[in-house]
Design a protein around this motif. Structure first.
Motif, mmCIF file in Angstrom:
data_model
loop_
_atom_site.group_PDB
_atom_site.id
_atom_site.type_symbol
_atom_site.label_atom_id
_atom_site.label_comp_id
_atom_site.label_asym_id
_atom_site.label_seq_id
_atom_site.Cartn_x
_atom_site.Cartn_y
_atom_site.Cartn_z
ATOM 1 N N ILE A 168 0.847 -1.202 0.000
ATOM 2 C CA ILE A 168 0.000 0.000 0.000
ATOM 3 C C ILE A 168 0.876 1.243 0.000
ATOM 4 O O ILE A 168 0.597 2.214 -0.723
ATOM 5 N N LEU A 169 1.946 1.217 0.761
ATOM 6 C CA LEU A 169 2.878 2.351 0.780
ATOM 7 C C LEU A 169 3.521 2.567 -0.582
ATOM 8 O O LEU A 169 3.670 3.704 -1.035
ATOM 9 N N LEU A 170 3.906 1.499 -1.252
ATOM 10 C CA LEU A 170 4.528 1.627 -2.570
ATOM 11 C C LEU A 170 3.567 2.221 -3.592
ATOM 12 O O LEU A 170 3.952 3.071 -4.400
ATOM 13 N N VAL A 171 2.320 1.801 -3.558
ATOM 14 C CA VAL A 171 1.313 2.360 -4.470
ATOM 15 C C VAL A 171 1.077 3.836 -4.149
ATOM 16 O O VAL A 171 0.994 4.678 -5.055
ATOM 17 N N SER A 172 1.017 4.160 -2.869
ATOM 18 C CA SER A 172 0.861 5.555 -2.455
ATOM 19 C C SER A 172 2.057 6.378 -2.897
ATOM 20 O O SER A 172 1.909 7.524 -3.332
ATOM 21 N N CYS A 173 3.247 5.801 -2.796
ATOM 22 C CA CYS A 173 4.464 6.493 -3.239
ATOM 23 C C CYS A 173 4.388 6.830 -4.727
ATOM 24 O O CYS A 173 4.760 7.938 -5.136
ATOM 25 N N LEU A 174 3.910 5.903 -5.520
ATOM 26 C CA LEU A 174 3.785 6.144 -6.961
ATOM 27 C C LEU A 174 2.821 7.294 -7.236
ATOM 28 O O LEU A 174 3.112 8.186 -8.044
ATOM 29 N N PHE A 175 1.690 7.309 -6.549
ATOM 30 C CA PHE A 175 0.713 8.389 -6.715
ATOM 31 C C PHE A 175 1.319 9.745 -6.336
ATOM 32 O O PHE A 175 1.222 10.714 -7.083
ATOM 33 N N PHE A 176 1.960 9.813 -5.179
ATOM 34 C CA PHE A 176 2.545 11.076 -4.723
ATOM 35 C C PHE A 176 3.710 11.509 -5.605
ATOM 36 O O PHE A 176 3.920 12.697 -5.816
ATOM 37 N N PHE A 177 4.476 10.547 -6.126
ATOM 38 C CA PHE A 177 5.564 10.880 -7.041
ATOM 39 C C PHE A 177 5.027 11.590 -8.274
ATOM 40 O O PHE A 177 5.517 12.651 -8.649
ATOM 41 N N MET A 178 4.028 10.994 -8.903
ATOM 42 C CA MET A 178 3.465 11.585 -10.125
ATOM 43 C C MET A 178 2.867 12.963 -9.835
ATOM 44 O O MET A 178 3.070 13.908 -10.605
#
Length: 176
Positions: free
Chosen positions: A128-138
């Motif tokens: 879940i953290l990795l998916v959230s990281c991808l969203f915040f990165f973009m």
């Protein structure tokens, strides 16, 4: 109900160190100008990315952000607050884990996340953290590019003095 543990509120630090800071660094590097200008700073960019991802310390990049883009820093603070809320809502609260080595005692770093992913009870939380990281990165990558392209003149960029003078003249209302 959630069981509180040491470092319970560390989840958002993964988002800050693994996505928001690298997004800022990479977006700013993308906007540096010509390839010659970029090649001079490539090693610095790599070191800055490693400091953020491995050490889990966003402070040097935050100071740079305050100097280069104070309004973008305000947006960054809003995203950081949002990251804490989203991580709590999603229940992705892996906490802080140390495997005994001092080198891995860096909360919010890639080393700590890898250690958490190897722990079966924390695997789902880490994904879940990795998916959230991808969203915040973009989100922050696009915001940084928008900010530097549309909201600034570019005094600290690697463009020519003539280009900066023209943009300043336009921003001031022209020669008239």
């Amino acid at each position: 109900s959630l069981v509180l543990k040491t470092g319970h509120f560390m989840g958002a630090y993964y988002i800050i160190n693994l996505s928001i800071m690298p997004a800022f660094i990479l977006a700013y590097y993308r906007l540096m100008g010509k390839r010659k200008s970029k090649s001079k700073y490539t090693m610095f960019i790599i070191i800055a990315l490693l400091v953020s991802i491995v050490s889990g310390n966003p402070l040097p990049i935050e100071i740079l952000m305050i100097i280069l883009s104070p309004l973008l820093y305000i947006f960054y603070l809003i995203l950081v607050g949002s990251a804490f809320v989203i991580v709590s809502i999603l229940g992705s609260l892996p906490g802080y884990s140390v495997n005994g080595a001092l080198f891995t005692a860096m909360p919010g770093s890639i080393i700590d996340l890898i250690w958490n992913m190897q722990n079966p009870p924390l695997f789902e939380s880490s994904v879940i953290l990795l998916v959230s990281c991808l969203f915040f990165f973009m989100l922050f990558y696009v915001a940084t590019i928008f900010y530097f392209k549309k909201c600034t003149i570019g005094f600290l960029s690697m463009h020519s003095a003539k280009n900066i003078a023209e943009k300043t003249k336009e921003a001031m209302g022209g020669i008239d």
